[in-house]
Design a protein around this motif. Structure first.
Motif, PDB file in Angstrom:
ATOM      1  N   ARG A   1     -14.109  -5.193 -78.385  1.00 40.62           N
ATOM      2  CA  ARG A   1     -12.981  -5.883 -77.749  1.00 40.62           C
ATOM      3  C   ARG A   1     -11.643  -5.295 -78.209  1.00 40.62           C
ATOM      4  NH1 ARG A   1     -11.922 -12.426 -77.572  1.00 40.62           N
ATOM      5  NH2 ARG A   1      -9.675 -12.355 -77.415  1.00 40.62           N
TER       6      ARG A   1
ATOM      7  N   PHE B   1      -8.655 -11.650 -72.454  1.00 44.33           N
ATOM      8  CA  PHE B   1     -10.060 -11.931 -72.733  1.00 44.33           C
ATOM      9  C   PHE B   1     -10.201 -13.461 -72.768  1.00 44.33           C
ATOM     10  CE2 PHE B   1      -9.549  -7.700 -74.495  1.00 44.33           C
ATOM     11  CZ  PHE B   1     -10.721  -7.064 -74.104  1.00 44.33           C
TER      12      PHE B   1
ATOM     13  N   TRP C   1     -17.361  -9.473 -68.858  1.00 40.71           N
ATOM     14  CA  TRP C   1     -17.377  -8.901 -70.205  1.00 40.71           C
ATOM     15  C   TRP C   1     -18.731  -9.081 -70.884  1.00 40.71           C
ATOM     16  CZ3 TRP C   1     -14.749  -5.347 -72.408  1.00 40.71           C
ATOM     17  CH2 TRP C   1     -14.782  -5.177 -73.775  1.00 40.71           C
TER      18      TRP C   1
END
Length: 812
Positions: free
Chosen positions: A514, A592, A701
């Motif tokens: 990430r 995110f 993701w």
């Protein structure tokens, strides 16, 4: 939580500085997030001293001014021009020296400078009370009666003391420290100095009198202990200055002397209290019960009418009508007012879970509920009642009318915990002498009731933990308490500590992945945002034909935030709208975040997403280039770079089918959709008042993280040149470049390195429903130089496949 150092020192006298105490508290787990210096009056009278007027003469050029010389204790008399009518030789006065800044009662602060007044030098100022912020009078200068020497700071004469206030980030497990006494107990163990409770030895109750107010606990599980005290002759009014100053130092506004005392005791001892107007307690009975048997509407002190449920715990009168939400908030009709003369003081212990539920359901967060829902000390109940009664006798003239009523049917017992000394060393990582452990436990009021209770249990102690340490119930908790006081910094790193090389794990650290992608996007000019997972259900009501199943929640704090978002899109659009309204129009954002869906009755799906937003201009305007509007291809390029960084370059694509996008692409990796990107539908933008086009990409993701396997591939630089060949292909308008690229890659897997489109044309000369792609092909052989024959063979093979699979016509 705010803690006043001056208040703290009344409970544990210490000469430690504020910085030293802050460091000690932080090291023990009570993190001091900030320190604030408070002064009794602004400026603290710095640069203001006591002096004596030696001479006083009329100013030669002004009838209303006097020319004085003043001794300020430094051996050099000051000449000061004074306009006060009462100045005279021999007076003891307050003098502001050159450089001092004064904060008058009214008006702006001003600095004392050496100056000339009507031609005469003046080296300071003789002050009136309003000029130094001590009052409102400006009739003349302050004339003092004191034997203190000249040069004594005026702050010392007037008894002004500054204070330091700590802002402590109290964690939920430290309910024992949610007061000044709680922090003093912590310092007692850290400093090994005694601390003491306030003196209540003067508390007395009339021996023969009986209280005409009775207490009944109808739910002992929800309220194990309830104590009350009746006071007569109460005079409700403003609190004295010392009490107001204490409350203001921790950010509380004084209300009246009765309420102020209950707030004072809460923050001093950690025991919440409530004061009822005794004349409003119908039937002379206090009942602690669940809210059943009456109308469910109840007006609280803030004037809001609240709907109660049968699970709410209330303090009710004889008829069962509620007077307060237990441990949370008082009632409007039973509270103390200016006409109150009789007060019934409540001090109780309520079960944390009961208070926590009521606080959340009714959206009430008070100082009392903050402490009750974490756990208070049941043993502090009578002490707090006596402390409050003595204070009300002092500040409100109250008299104790009856003995204390203390209902405690089921006492809360200390917790029993078994401690193994070898376990302490194992968890701490260092040997701590048993005597030091014994000392720490004693300082924390934890009693060793038995040592080595069984023959086989060597170095094992049985401990009794006081109820105020609500979170200390296990051996690990005891060891944490020992380590806090022993000091984390005192645990040394061992000289043999080492680290060895570990081979690469097959599964990458998701956080590292990430951060890698976040760094990539930030390097491209994107800004990271963090939005709320809660959003408004109205966004998903028949919007754009969307068929969402948002997860609905009961949010009593905000009725608008009533669903868990099925997509992060709308949360990001709220951020874009906020920026557009402030003329920030060129935005590149990423986040995110999580998305939630209800897949079936009682079944829910939680997904991690990476979303990108691009709106406004892609490039800034300069003298060389005009600004360029952001397009789909700008966003697509950013998404392709993210996929390439994860090892998924050359993802296949198909038309997007996203409920909130008006056209775009879905990208696939191994035939699984991993990204959707395109233009946000106009109806969505209109609903959120976003006034310009927005390009949006939503990446799965979770799927990308599962498939991502970081593999470092290294090979030598090519020694043989690459070759480029171009083709112009006329195809049906529905054929995409991605289809042509996939045809080429299937037809030639060894020599074909890349395929790129550099021109697209559609015109009447091509025919209806046709378009032309100009495509370049890069060929390279890493073992030898390509011959013309090999190149022609590859190109003929490509042409044949384009004609066969895409119906292409090659433009010569």
């Amino acid at each position: 939580m705010r803690i006043s150092l001056a208040w703290l020192k009344t409970l544990i006298p210490t000469d430690k500085t504020a910085a030293e105490i802050g460091a000690l508290l932080t090291g023990s787990g009570l993190e001091v997030e900030s320190q604030e210096e408070l002064e009794s009056i602004p400026g603290g009278l710095r640069g203001v001293v006591l002096g004596t007027v030696l001479t006083c003469e009329r100013h030669p050029d002004a009838d209303k001014l006097s020319l004085t010389t003043v001794d300020v204790g430094d051996g050099t008399p000051r000449q000061i021009v004074c306009g006060a009518p009462n100045v005279a030789a021999g007076q003891r006065v307050v003098v502001a020296l050159e450089g001092a800044t004064l904060y008058p009662t009214e008006g702006e602060p001003f600095k004392i400078k050496k100056s000339k007044i009507r031609g005469a030098a003046s080296e300071g100022m003789i002050c009136a009370e309003d000029e130094i912020g001590l009052g409102t009078s400006h009739a003349g200068i302050l004339v003092l009666e004191t034997e203190l020497p000249n040069g004594t700071p005026a702050a010392d004469y007037f008894g002004l003391r500054s204070d330091t206030v700590f802002e402590i980030g109290l964690t939920p497990n430290r309910a024992d420290a949610a007061s000044h006494y709680g922090v003093a107990r912590e310092l007692r163990a850290l400093l090994r100095q005694p601390c003491h409770l306030p003196d209540v030895s003067g508390f007395r109750t009339p021996a023969a009198a009986e209280s005409n107010i009775t207490v009944t606990i109808e739910d002992p599980a929800a309220c194990p202990r309830y104590a009350g005290l009746l006071l007569d002759n109460v005079h409700v009014g403003p609190s004295p200055e010392w009490l107001q100053r204490r409350l203001r130092s921790i950010g509380l506004a004084p209300i009246n002397n009765v309420v102020d005392v209950t707030n004072f005791v809460l923050h001093e001892l950690g025991q919440p209290m409530h004061a009822f107007d005794a004349d409003q307690i119908d039937g002379g009975q206090v009942r602690v019960k669940r809210a059943t048997g009456f109308l469910n509407q109840f007006a609280t002190l803030d004037g809001v009418v609240r709907n109660l449920t049968a699970e709410d715990l209330v303090i009710a009168d004889a008829e069962g009508y509620p007077m307060a939400l237990a441990g949370v908030f008082g009632g409007k009709n039973s509270g103390v007012s200016e006409s109150t003369t009789r007060v019934f003081l409540e001090s109780a212990y309520f079960h944390p879970a009961v208070v926590r539920r009521m606080s959340q359901v009714h959206g009430l967060k008070t100082d009392a509920s903050f402490r009750f829902e974490r756990g208070t000390d049941p043993n502090m109940v009578p002490m707090a009642l006596q402390r409050a009664a003595l204070l009300l006798q002092e500040v409100a003239g109250a008299t104790v009318a009856a003995p204390v009523v203390d209902e405690y049917p089921t006492p809360v017992l200390p917790a029993t915990v078994r401690l193994r000394l070898p376990r302490v060393e194992r968890l701490v990582g260092q040997h701590i002498a048993p005597e030091r452990i014994r000392q720490i436990l004693s300082d924390l009021e934890i009693v060793i009731t038995q040592e080595n209770p069984d023959a086989g249990d060597q170095d094992t102690w049985t401990l009794s933990v006081p109820p105020h340490k609500v979170d200390v119930t296990r051996e690990a908790d005891i060891i944490e308490e020992i380590l806090r006081i022993y000091g984390y910094n005192n645990v040394a790193l061992r000289p043999h500590n080492s680290a060895s090389f570990l081979a690469r794990f097959p599964n990458p650290d998701p956080e590292v992945t990430r951060v890698k992608i976040a760094s990539l996007l930030s390097g491209q000019g994107f800004s990271e945002i963090l939005t709320n997972s809660l959003t408004n259900s109205q966004y998903f009501e028949s919007e754009n034909g969307a068929n969402e199943s948002p997860v609905r929640i009961l949010n009593y704090n905000s009725v608008e935030l009533n669903v868990l978002r099925p997509t992060p899109l709308h949360s990001g659009l709220e951020i874009i709208r906020h920026n557009l309204n402030r003329r920030q129009r060129d935005l590149k954002l990423y986040e995110f975040g999580k998305a939630y869906q209800q897949t079936a009755a009682g079944k829910y799906l939680e997904q991690n997403k990476l979303v990108l937003y691009w709106t406004g201009h892609a490039t800034a305007e300069t003298w060389q280039h005009k600004s360029e509007k952001a397009t789909f291809h700008h966003l697509a390029g950013a998404v392709q770079q993210v996929l390439a960084a994860l090892g998924f370059g050359g993802a296949a694509s198909q038309p997007v089918q996203h409920p909130y996008l008006a056209g775009g692409l879905t990208l696939l990796v191994h035939n699984q959709p991993v990204a959707q990107l395109g233009a946000v539908a106009a109806s969505v933008l209109k609903r959120l008042d976003v006034t310009q086009p927005v390009w949006y990409a939503e990446l799965d993701w979770d799927a990308l993280s599962r498939k991502y396997k970081p593999v470092l591939v290294a090979r030598e630089l090519p020694r043989f040149p690459e070759v480029r060949r171009d083709l112009s292909l006329v195809v049906d308008a529905g054929v995409t470049f991605d289809q042509l690229r996939q045809i080429a890659q299937r037809a030639e897997k060894k020599l074909l390195q890349s395929v790129n489109v550099f021109d697209v044309y559609a015109g009447e000369n091509l025919g209806a429903g046709k378009k032309s792609y100009s495509v370049s092909f890069t060929l390279q052989d890493f073992d030898q130089t390509l011959s013309e024959q090999a190149i022609d063979q590859v190109m003929q093979r490509l042409i044949g496949q384009f004609e066969k699979q895409a119906g292409a016509v090659i433009r010569r």
